[in-house]
Design a protein around this motif. Sequence first.
Motif, PDB file in Angstrom:
ATOM      1  N   LEU A 465       0.816  -1.211   0.000  1.00 31.00           N
ATOM      2  CA  LEU A 465       0.000   0.000   0.000  1.00 31.00           C
ATOM      3  C   LEU A 465       0.853   1.266   0.000  1.00 31.00           C
ATOM      4  O   LEU A 465       0.386   2.327  -0.426  1.00 31.00           O
ATOM      5  CB  LEU A 465      -0.927   0.014   1.220  1.00 31.00           C
ATOM      6  N   MET A 466       2.102   1.163   0.446  1.00 34.80           N
ATOM      7  CA  MET A 466       2.969   2.346   0.481  1.00 34.80           C
ATOM      8  C   MET A 466       3.828   2.487  -0.764  1.00 34.80           C
ATOM      9  O   MET A 466       4.537   3.487  -0.911  1.00 34.80           O
ATOM     10  CB  MET A 466       3.870   2.288   1.717  1.00 34.80           C
ATOM     11  N   LEU A 467       3.774   1.511  -1.668  1.00 39.28           N
ATOM     12  CA  LEU A 467       4.600   1.580  -2.867  1.00 39.28           C
ATOM     13  C   LEU A 467       3.976   2.521  -3.894  1.00 39.28           C
ATOM     14  O   LEU A 467       2.816   2.350  -4.279  1.00 39.28           O
ATOM     15  CB  LEU A 467       4.755   0.191  -3.483  1.00 39.28           C
ATOM     16  N   PRO A 468       4.695   3.521  -4.373  1.00 37.61           N
ATOM     17  CA  PRO A 468       4.153   4.421  -5.398  1.00 37.61           C
ATOM     18  C   PRO A 468       4.134   3.742  -6.764  1.00 37.61           C
ATOM     19  O   PRO A 468       5.029   2.977  -7.109  1.00 37.61           O
ATOM     20  CB  PRO A 468       5.128   5.595  -5.375  1.00 37.61           C
ATOM     21  N   ALA A 469       3.070   4.011  -7.514  1.00 37.55           N
ATOM     22  CA  ALA A 469       2.945   3.523  -8.895  1.00 37.55           C
ATOM     23  C   ALA A 469       3.059   2.008  -8.983  1.00 37.55           C
ATOM     24  O   ALA A 469       3.566   1.468  -9.968  1.00 37.55           O
ATOM     25  CB  ALA A 469       3.994   4.184  -9.786  1.00 37.55           C
ATOM     26  N   TYR A 470       2.600   1.300  -7.941  1.00 35.85           N
ATOM     27  CA  TYR A 470       2.643  -0.158  -7.994  1.00 35.85           C
ATOM     28  C   TYR A 470       1.410  -0.650  -8.744  1.00 35.85           C
ATOM     29  O   TYR A 470       0.291  -0.205  -8.472  1.00 35.85           O
ATOM     30  CB  TYR A 470       2.656  -0.747  -6.581  1.00 35.85           C
ATOM     31  N   PRO A 471       1.592  -1.537  -9.736  1.00 37.19           N
ATOM     32  CA  PRO A 471       0.419  -2.018 -10.487  1.00 37.19           C
ATOM     33  C   PRO A 471      -0.538  -2.785  -9.583  1.00 37.19           C
ATOM     34  O   PRO A 471      -0.163  -3.778  -8.973  1.00 37.19           O
ATOM     35  CB  PRO A 471       1.042  -2.934 -11.552  1.00 37.19           C
ATOM     36  N   ILE A 472      -1.767  -2.298  -9.480  1.00 34.98           N
ATOM     37  CA  ILE A 472      -2.714  -2.914  -8.553  1.00 34.98           C
ATOM     38  C   ILE A 472      -3.988  -3.305  -9.281  1.00 34.98           C
ATOM     39  O   ILE A 472      -4.356  -2.725 -10.309  1.00 34.98           O
ATOM     40  CB  ILE A 472      -3.069  -1.960  -7.399  1.00 34.98           C
ATOM     41  N   ASP A 500      -2.079   7.017   6.377  1.00 37.79           N
ATOM     42  CA  ASP A 500      -2.855   7.815   5.426  1.00 37.79           C
ATOM     43  C   ASP A 500      -2.832   9.296   5.799  1.00 37.79           C
ATOM     44  O   ASP A 500      -2.789  10.172   4.932  1.00 37.79           O
ATOM     45  CB  ASP A 500      -4.294   7.289   5.380  1.00 37.79           C
ATOM     46  N   GLU A 501      -2.862   9.566   7.108  1.00 38.63           N
ATOM     47  CA  GLU A 501      -2.836  10.968   7.541  1.00 38.63           C
ATOM     48  C   GLU A 501      -1.574  11.675   7.070  1.00 38.63           C
ATOM     49  O   GLU A 501      -1.572  12.887   6.854  1.00 38.63           O
ATOM     50  CB  GLU A 501      -2.943  11.028   9.071  1.00 38.63           C
ATOM     51  N   HIS A 502      -0.490  10.904   6.893  1.00 32.61           N
ATOM     52  CA  HIS A 502       0.769  11.471   6.402  1.00 32.61           C
ATOM     53  C   HIS A 502       0.972  11.184   4.909  1.00 32.61           C
ATOM     54  O   HIS A 502       2.092  11.263   4.402  1.00 32.61           O
ATOM     55  CB  HIS A 502       1.940  10.910   7.214  1.00 32.61           C
ATOM     56  N   TYR A 503      -0.126  10.795   4.227  1.00 31.02           N
ATOM     57  CA  TYR A 503      -0.136  10.599   2.760  1.00 31.02           C
ATOM     58  C   TYR A 503       0.900   9.563   2.321  1.00 31.02           C
ATOM     59  O   TYR A 503       1.616   9.749   1.334  1.00 31.02           O
ATOM     60  CB  TYR A 503       0.116  11.929   2.042  1.00 31.02           C
ATOM     61  N   GLN A 504       0.956   8.435   3.039  1.00 22.12           N
ATOM     62  CA  GLN A 504       1.940   7.408   2.730  1.00 22.12           C
ATOM     63  C   GLN A 504       1.335   6.161   2.097  1.00 22.12           C
ATOM     64  O   GLN A 504       2.087   5.261   1.731  1.00 22.12           O
ATOM     65  CB  GLN A 504       2.711   7.029   3.999  1.00 22.12           C
ATOM     66  N   LEU A 505       0.017   6.101   1.942  1.00 16.28           N
ATOM     67  CA  LEU A 505      -0.607   4.938   1.307  1.00 16.28           C
ATOM     68  C   LEU A 505      -0.776   5.206  -0.186  1.00 16.28           C
ATOM     69  O   LEU A 505      -1.883   5.378  -0.699  1.00 16.28           O
ATOM     70  CB  LEU A 505      -1.954   4.625   1.977  1.00 16.28           C
ATOM     71  N   GLU A 506       0.351   5.233  -0.859  1.00 15.79           N
ATOM     72  CA  GLU A 506       0.381   5.650  -2.266  1.00 15.79           C
ATOM     73  C   GLU A 506      -0.526   4.803  -3.159  1.00 15.79           C
ATOM     74  O   GLU A 506      -1.140   5.297  -4.092  1.00 15.79           O
ATOM     75  CB  GLU A 506       1.814   5.571  -2.784  1.00 15.79           C
ATOM     76  N   ALA A 507      -0.612   3.508  -2.879  1.00 16.49           N
ATOM     77  CA  ALA A 507      -1.346   2.600  -3.759  1.00 16.49           C
ATOM     78  C   ALA A 507      -2.843   2.859  -3.755  1.00 16.49           C
ATOM     79  O   ALA A 507      -3.551   2.426  -4.669  1.00 16.49           O
ATOM     80  CB  ALA A 507      -1.072   1.154  -3.362  1.00 16.49           C
ATOM     81  N   LEU A 508      -3.360   3.547  -2.749  1.00 13.81           N
ATOM     82  CA  LEU A 508      -4.806   3.758  -2.640  1.00 13.81           C
ATOM     83  C   LEU A 508      -5.283   5.021  -3.346  1.00 13.81           C
ATOM     84  O   LEU A 508      -6.476   5.162  -3.628  1.00 13.81           O
ATOM     85  CB  LEU A 508      -5.215   3.840  -1.161  1.00 13.81           C
ATOM     86  N   TYR A 509      -4.374   5.945  -3.610  1.00 18.05           N
ATOM     87  CA  TYR A 509      -4.805   7.256  -4.062  1.00 18.05           C
ATOM     88  C   TYR A 509      -5.124   7.313  -5.557  1.00 18.05           C
ATOM     89  O   TYR A 509      -5.665   8.311  -6.032  1.00 18.05           O
ATOM     90  CB  TYR A 509      -3.739   8.306  -3.723  1.00 18.05           C
TER      91      TYR A 509
END
Length: 855
Positions: A465-472, A500-509
């Motif tokens: 969930l914290m990986l940016p641009a991870y194919p999901i 999420d409060e610190h905008y670290q769940l990149e995979a969800l956005y």
Amino acid sequence: VAMSFFYGLGSLCNLKFLLSTKQYEKGVENFENVWYTVKTEDNRKLSYRYGGLMRHLLRNRILVSVFCVLTFLSIFLVVSPALKEIFAPSCVRWMGTENWLVDIGMWLASAVSCIMSFKLRRPILKPETYCRDEYFVDRISERKTLFAFLKSDVSIDNAVFYVKGEKCRGKTALLQKFADDVNSADKKSEILDHKIAKKFSAFYICIHQTREDLIEDISMGLIGNRDLNTCEKISSYIYKASLRPKALLIIDNICKEQSRQAIETANGLLYQNPNLKIILSITEQGAADTPYTLTPPLFGEMHISELARIYNKTLSNQTEQEIIRISKGIPSYVRMLFQSNTLDPPVVLSNIEDIQRIIENQLEQIGNDNRVAAYLSCLKLCYDDAIPKKELSELAQASENQIELVYDAALAREEIFYGKALISMDALVAQCCRKTIPCSKYLRDIYDFYHRMDPHSEIAFCAQLMLPAYPIDVQINMDTLNAMYQKRKYLLFAKLGDLDEHYQLEALYGDISLYNYFRYLYLNSLLHLGKYSLAFSVLHRYENSTTPLPILRDLRASANFEMNFLIIDLHHLSNQFELALGEIEVALASASDLKTEQRNRLLYLKSHCLKHLGNQLDQADDILNTLEIAASPNAMRVKALYSRLAIHLFWEDKSFDYENTIRRIEEIVDKESPEWMHALRHIAHYQWKRTGNAKEALQVIQSGLNSLEMTRWRIIYDFYFEKAEWMRIENDSSPVTIHNTSNILSNYDRALRFAEENQDVNLACCARLGKMLSLYSKYGSSATWCSAQQKILDEEYIKMRKAELEINKAYVLCVKTTLMNQQYTPEFIRYCTVNRFNNLKEHMENGCALKLTVM
């Protein structure tokens, strides 16, 4: 005769030792085959048996054998006067001595037996050494505060002590050292209160911050398995393993989301063992000192000077000031600065602006091996607990020496737990470390490693969930989130919410539907954890974010309905009843294609809000009557039935068929469900109305509490309030005091603490009024006390008027009139008559007991 008495007493002491030692061995038999290794400073390895209580098992068994001989000898010598006439002559002839020599020998042997019986009447115990920090700075005042807690009288009210503070305040080292203080036999210690300490055995447990079952964690900490799965078993084990009159259980590393469950667990343990005291260490910001709460202070000049002495260093005043400035007084950072100052060449503090530079220096010192620290800091982001050393070695492809370099750089520490080497890093140090490294690289490796090991691993899930641009795949991620929620991983969602409060769940956005589904599960998890106030603040943040929430007027999609229903419920839980009612009307009017089950849920919530407001109980009853008749699920029908029961009891409606309603509830309800617990509150009220005996109502409530003690259902706090109410009413109706006032106030306070924490003004108001009524018989004649209570009542009335809670406003006016010793005005009686507040009216006109009701 006197000597025979002492011999017999010595024999009893020996017998007591035999029994207690057997009990002890049975209590800790699970320790026997568990070993661990502790690494000392010079890399020597010392082996210990886990659970130091077992280290002298062999010695105790030898003593048991000796005491067996002494016991039989004592018994023989007690009866020896009767045997003397038979055996003495033959002994004299055989020994060639006189009778008086035989007598002297028997007396000497008897005296030695008696003295040893008293001197060695307890097993030799050496408790576990918990604090292995050679640089621990003596926090004298804090440890004395904890000893003062041990000295206090044992009761449920003062048997729990709270140590609170944000991360890296030094709570763990303080509590471990205190546990060693209590278990120590060193009478020369300046800190140790030996007189108190020798009465207690201390047990220290560090729990997992994402573990849902604290009982399981406590069992693992005590015996290494999950066999102690109830409060009764844990209390029994502690009693058997301590062999001292009292016991102290220290539970460390509790996160704020676990605090409510930890308090409930502590109450359950205390209920089983009145000689137990508990210290709860909760990671929480902004904690304030109270008589039973301690927040360890940040390091100041005095602490730093003490730490310098332990490090055998001399610091200038300027250096001390620089350490305070850079570390901001955080113990973990202070230690790192000292460690950096011992490097060759040392770090020049005057050239450093903040702790981030220290971290960079530390990583530079270990060169290419800093990837070990990088993996550790990223793992700390995914997983709160310590990481097995074996897993870290495989993940970072690091050797033993490379990992030890990380220890030397003061970035991490190694602990041995149940034979397994674990590596942990301070949270703030890890956070600074991540600012220096490319996190995405390490998170991807962590995800791949743990996904191969276990596809359902929480570490792998968080890392993904914290990986940016991870194919999901959106649906797969929704299914995974739902699976975690169905497993009741509420604390995991609380952790993800912080990320999420610190905008670290990149995979969800990247997908709004996926992100909104996560937000729905996160808010629901907070409700399950009893964190209503936090849930409402999170909702406020979501409503003001750039990512839109589902629109209230578009409820056709099931996901949109669930999110909006949750939002409306949060407004209801935060006592914004008019806002919630308005949203319900919009939802009912704008969505004509709502499913029957969805419409019924909205209607029930509407009736619930109307009940709270109190001035539209007829409309609420009409809605509930419709829902009772409608073909709705059993859970909804039960809610409608017990809600109608509550309204008609409050009305004192003699035409209502209470017996039939209760019978129908019993026919369709699951006796293990929350709905049954809610129904019990009102069944207890009916029992009182039927018999006029508050004792029967109290028994019903207590039966519910027995089932609720180990659950996280919010209803338990209503039960604490109800229990206090029935105890108060039973006292008022009896010429003698049946229940201790402090016990009544304790139950009110439990409900009040929860209500204040979650802004439940309804429950908080009733609890405060109940406390006043409980104390009125004792302090009602004091003008000073009554004046102070009237000020509180005026404040409560303003709150109730703001929340538009008519029933609570009437309660406040009624109690205020009682305290002022005035007559009820005709206008107020007429107001209660018009609104059908018949319970209040009966109290005012006929002097019936006033039962406060949380609608």
